[in-house]
Design a protein around this motif. Structure first.
Motif, PDB file in Angstrom:
ATOM      1  N   LYS A 145       0.890  -1.275   0.585  1.00 12.21           N
ATOM      2  CA  LYS A 145       0.397  -0.060  -0.115  1.00 12.21           C
ATOM      3  C   LYS A 145       0.698   1.305  -0.611  1.00 12.21           C
ATOM      4  O   LYS A 145       0.685   2.111  -0.908  1.00 12.21           O
ATOM      5  N   SER A 146       1.982   1.498   0.963  1.00 14.70           N
ATOM      6  CA  SER A 146       2.894   2.145   0.708  1.00 14.70           C
ATOM      7  C   SER A 146       3.797   2.534  -0.089  1.00 14.70           C
ATOM      8  O   SER A 146       3.552   3.779  -1.076  1.00 14.70           O
ATOM      9  N   MET A 147       3.443   1.757  -1.432  1.00 16.19           N
ATOM     10  CA  MET A 147       4.260   1.351  -1.888  1.00 16.19           C
ATOM     11  C   MET A 147       3.354   2.373  -3.189  1.00 16.19           C
ATOM     12  O   MET A 147       4.021   3.087  -4.169  1.00 16.19           O
ATOM     13  N   PHE A 162       2.230  10.933   6.548  1.00 10.71           N
ATOM     14  CA  PHE A 162       2.062   9.795   6.884  1.00 10.71           C
ATOM     15  C   PHE A 162       2.051   8.844   8.138  1.00 10.71           C
ATOM     16  O   PHE A 162       1.922   9.261   9.245  1.00 10.71           O
ATOM     17  N   GLN A 163       2.245   7.503   8.099  1.00  8.39           N
ATOM     18  CA  GLN A 163       2.328   6.784   9.208  1.00  8.39           C
ATOM     19  C   GLN A 163       2.634   7.565  10.476  1.00  8.39           C
ATOM     20  O   GLN A 163       2.650   6.774  11.181  1.00  8.39           O
ATOM     21  N   GLU A 164       3.752   8.069  10.602  1.00  7.41           N
ATOM     22  CA  GLU A 164       5.137   8.002  11.554  1.00  7.41           C
ATOM     23  C   GLU A 164       4.598   9.956  11.956  1.00  7.41           C
ATOM     24  O   GLU A 164       5.789  10.078  12.006  1.00  7.41           O
ATOM     25  N   ALA A 195      -3.072   9.520   2.218  1.00  6.29           N
ATOM     26  CA  ALA A 195      -2.771   9.448   3.923  1.00  6.29           C
ATOM     27  C   ALA A 195      -2.648   8.006   3.769  1.00  6.29           C
ATOM     28  O   ALA A 195      -3.545   7.402   4.164  1.00  6.29           O
ATOM     29  N   ASP A 196      -0.941   8.040   4.003  1.00  4.49           N
ATOM     30  CA  ASP A 196      -0.994   6.802   4.561  1.00  4.49           C
ATOM     31  C   ASP A 196      -0.976   6.425   6.336  1.00  4.49           C
ATOM     32  O   ASP A 196      -0.245   6.789   6.736  1.00  4.49           O
ATOM     33  N   GLU A 197      -2.018   5.873   6.616  1.00  2.00           N
ATOM     34  CA  GLU A 197      -1.846   5.050   8.235  1.00  2.00           C
ATOM     35  C   GLU A 197      -1.735   5.956   8.783  1.00  2.00           C
ATOM     36  O   GLU A 197      -0.731   6.243   9.709  1.00  2.00           O
ATOM     37  N   PRO A 198      -2.994   7.808   8.690  1.00  3.31           N
ATOM     38  CA  PRO A 198      -2.535   8.733   9.526  1.00  3.31           C
ATOM     39  C   PRO A 198      -2.563   8.397  10.978  1.00  3.31           C
ATOM     40  O   PRO A 198      -2.341   9.134  11.787  1.00  3.31           O
TER      41      PRO A 198
HETATM   42 MG   LIG Z   1       2.358   1.183   5.207  1.00  2.14          MG
END
Ligand SMILES: [Mg+2]
Ligand SMILES: Nc1ncnc2c1ncn2[C@@H]1O[C@H](COP(=O)(O)OP(=O)(O)O)[C@@H](O)[C@H]1O
Lengths: 329, 326
Positions: free
Chosen positions: A48-50, A98-100, A180-183
């Protein structure tokens, strides 16, 4: 129907690691329309992130590259644009959070500076105006005393506040697409609900299209019109959220949904973590094989699943699933 | 204010540290055989035991150790470092005469080493497998393993004898009599080049290796990815976002290396006859000039301690998290 804002066709992204080269994104196609919210779900490691990074042109340098397919955005072929042209699109027309949130802001600059610089990078605006705009943005993401907080450093903010700052940065130039990647994955449950509320409200105000990558089926049901279930770098199932959650066609989708009994409950309700479908996502090495990559975990597996990659089976309402048995399950 | 309180606390620690250094130095010197009286006796061509006792009494050398130590610390705190019999001058004057030359050499070498090291590190971090990166690794290895006096001699032969670009020794050309400030500055600068490059060569290696590693790590960090996702220009990503984070460990290392630079300066000064504390130290050790040696030790400690304070201050400027409450 109008021309989609973003059209990804037969995208293939290969990662070269010590273990060799493997397609982390394998023949993925989808469309995103203006104002639409499209969600990607799937376990960790499904690509998914890719997918998101490929759209941004930010695949890990020297490791990942697009080897086939096209990404059309607003009439431009992103895979053929120069770095400079891509740079002007990033953060301006397409933004990403991003996620982090804890590590995504630069620790040595004030959050004000970090909001201001994206405005200065894409707009002809004076520094003073940019600072005023930054305060407005911080206010819009509901950080109290916005003007004063601009001078804070990231370490003075909580995780939820940092993610709000990231959202402010992403929306600063009024992008057409927000990825929004796993926000909320790294945040507390109550904060998660607040961030989703914020994203939904901002979308209503700005009309930005959103690609929402998440583990949270509840959030998908609440926020997205269409969804894509990804598995091992491929699309397992794609369609309208209501259709897929109502009648999932792919065994993987069924598994994902059945382990979230309250999937249609309200987002702000408390959620249990996703209980996994038995087994694990295959490692990158297995990606790209000419077979169903979910077969090893599937109770409906037949010989066919192990000898050829499933083709898409279409259903009513543009729902389709990549499974040999989708029609009969 | 928090910042002020921290600074004051650190100054107090620094002062304590200095006193500790004084005690240690004095004790070491006291333990070493022979004293000033012996030196005077020697220079006078040998005198009888009674005269020797007389001298000892005059200089308080017959007092118990602890009294001598107390007297010494008391005098140092009033900036009286004693009298050099070898140079027939107060040690403080002697040192203050030589200190500027050493400071010039040390600071210039440190700045050169940091600049070149960081630039090398950053360039090679941007292309970790490029030719330049391999060149930096090799150059670092050579620079670091070559003894500094050998590098110095090599430089002298190359750029002073074979190619007569720079003067062989000293800090000033005595034949220039009434030049203006500009002429003198250029003259000193020309003399400075070789010793500065020699002294810097060891540290360039250290700094470039650390900047390279630090930069590679930071370039892979989440906030650098954010900076790229914002659509910033690649130079902005590297120099504004990455470098400011990557430089902190390099500054810390530079602070830690200060004492090594000061001791390296002793060797370099000797090779190039640079009129600093290093050559003075060398001559005083040969001459067993205890007060001067003690004075130099004291001043070198002072330079290192002050240098560490400055390092700390710079770190605070670079990274807001350093010394913050949370
Ligand atoms: Mg990811
Ligand atoms: N920098 C990288 N180097 C090597 N492999 C990677 C890298 N980033 C991701 N991968 C691999 O690519 C696959 C997909 O990763 P990703 O897109 O991050 O998954 P998701 O976002 O769905 O959790 C995983 O198998 C992961 O191990």
């Amino acid at each position: 129907m109008t021309e989609p804002l973003l059209k990804v066709q037969n995208l293939r992204v290969e990662l070269t690691t010590r273990n060799g080269t493997a397609p982390v994104i394998d023949d993925v196609s989808f469309e995103l329309h203006a104002g639409e919210n499209l969600s990607f779900v799937g376990e960790s490691g499904c690509g998914k992130s890719m997918t998101a990074l490929a759209i941004m042109g930010l695949l890990p340098e020297g490791i990942g590259r697009i080897t086939a397919g096209s990404i059309m955005f607003d009439g431009q072929e992103l895979t053929e644009l120069s770095q400079e042209r891509l740079r002007r699109i990033r953060g301006n027309d397409i933004s990403m959070i991003f996620q982090e949130p804890m590590t995504s802001l630069n620790p040595v600059y004030t959050i004000g500076e970090q909001i201001v610089e994206v405005l200065l990078a894409h707009q002809s605006i004076s520094r003073a105006d940019a600072w005023a705009e930054a305060a407005t943005l911080l206010d819009a993401v509901r950080i109290p005393k916005a003007r004063e907080r601009l001078k804070d450093y990231p370490f003075q903010l909580s995780g939820g506040q940092r993610q709000r700052v990231m959202i402010a940065i992403a929306l600063a130039c009024k992008p057409k697409v927000l990825i929004a990647d796993e926000p909320t994955t790294a945040l507390d449950v109550t904060v998660q609900a607040q961030i989703f509320d914020l994203l939904r409200d901002l979308r209503q105000e700005t009309g930005t299209s959103i690609i929402l990558i998440t583990h949270d089926m509840g959030a998908v049901a609440e926020m997205a019109e269409r969804m894509i279930v990804m598995y091992a770098g491929r699309i397992a199932e794609i369609g309208a959220v209501d259709d897929i959650i109502g009648t999932p066609r792919h065994p993987y989708t069924k598994g994902l949904i059945s382990c979230v009994p309250h999937v249609l409950a309200h987002v702000t309700d408390e959620k249990q973590p996703l209980t996994e479908v038995p087994g694990i996502v295959p490692s990158l090495r297995e990606f790209g094989k000419d077979q169903c990559l979910f077969a090893s975990r599937c109770q409906h597996r037949t010989q066919q699943c192990l000898t050829a990659r499933p083709q898409s089976v279409n259903f009513d309402g543009a729902q389709s699933a990549d499974c040999w048995h989708a029609g009969t399950l | 204010m928090n910042f002020l309180r921290v600074t004051i606390t650190r100054m107090a620690y620094a002062a304590l540290l200095l006193v500790a250094v004084l005690i240690l130095n004095f004790t070491l010197m006291h333990l070493a055989p022979g004293d000033v009286a012996d030196t005077i006796a020697q220079s006078a061509g040998g005198i009888d035991a009674e005269a020797l006792e007389q001298i000892r009494r005059e200089y308080g050398l017959d007092q118990p150790f602890i009294v001598q130590l107390g007297g010494y610390i008391g005098r140092v705190l009033q900036f009286d470092l004693g009298y050099s019999f070898f140079y027939s001058r107060p040690v403080t004057d002697l040192i203050l005469d030589r200190l500027p030359a050493t400071l010039l050499l040390v600071i210039a070498a440190q700045i050169l080493a940091l600049t070149v090291g960081v630039v090398f590190g950053v360039i090679s971090a941007r292309k970790p497998n490029g030719i330049f990166s391999h060149f930096v690794t090799l150059a670092s290895l050579v620079g670091y393993s070559a003894p500094v006096f050998w590098t110095g001699l090599l430089m002298l032969v190359m750029f002073s004898l074979i190619l007569p670009w720079f003067p062989v020794a000293g800090m000033r050309d005595v034949t220039i009599e009434n030049g203006n400030i500009f002429i003198h500055t250029v003259d000193v600068a020309r003399h400075l080049v070789l010793p500065m490059v020699t002294l810097a060569s060891i540290f360039v290696a250290l700094y470039s290796r650390l900047s390279r590693a630090s930069m590679i790590e930071v370039l892979g960090s989440d906030y650098v990815r954010t900076a790229k996702a914002k659509g910033l220009k690649s130079n902005q990503v590297v120099y504004k976002h990455a470098l400011k984070n990557a430089i902190s460990p390099v500054i810390t290392l530079a602070g830690l290396q200060l004492s090594a630079i000061v001791s390296g300066a002793v060797l370099v000064e000797t090779v190039f006859s640079w009129p600093g504390l290093g050559t003075l130290a060398f001559q005083s050790i040969i001459a067993r000039d205890t007060p001067t040696i003690l004075g130099i030790l004291f001043f070198s400690s002072l330079v290192v301690i002050v240098g560490n304070q400055v390092t700390d201050l710079v770190l605070r400027l670079v990274d807001p998290r350093v010394g913050s409450k949370k």
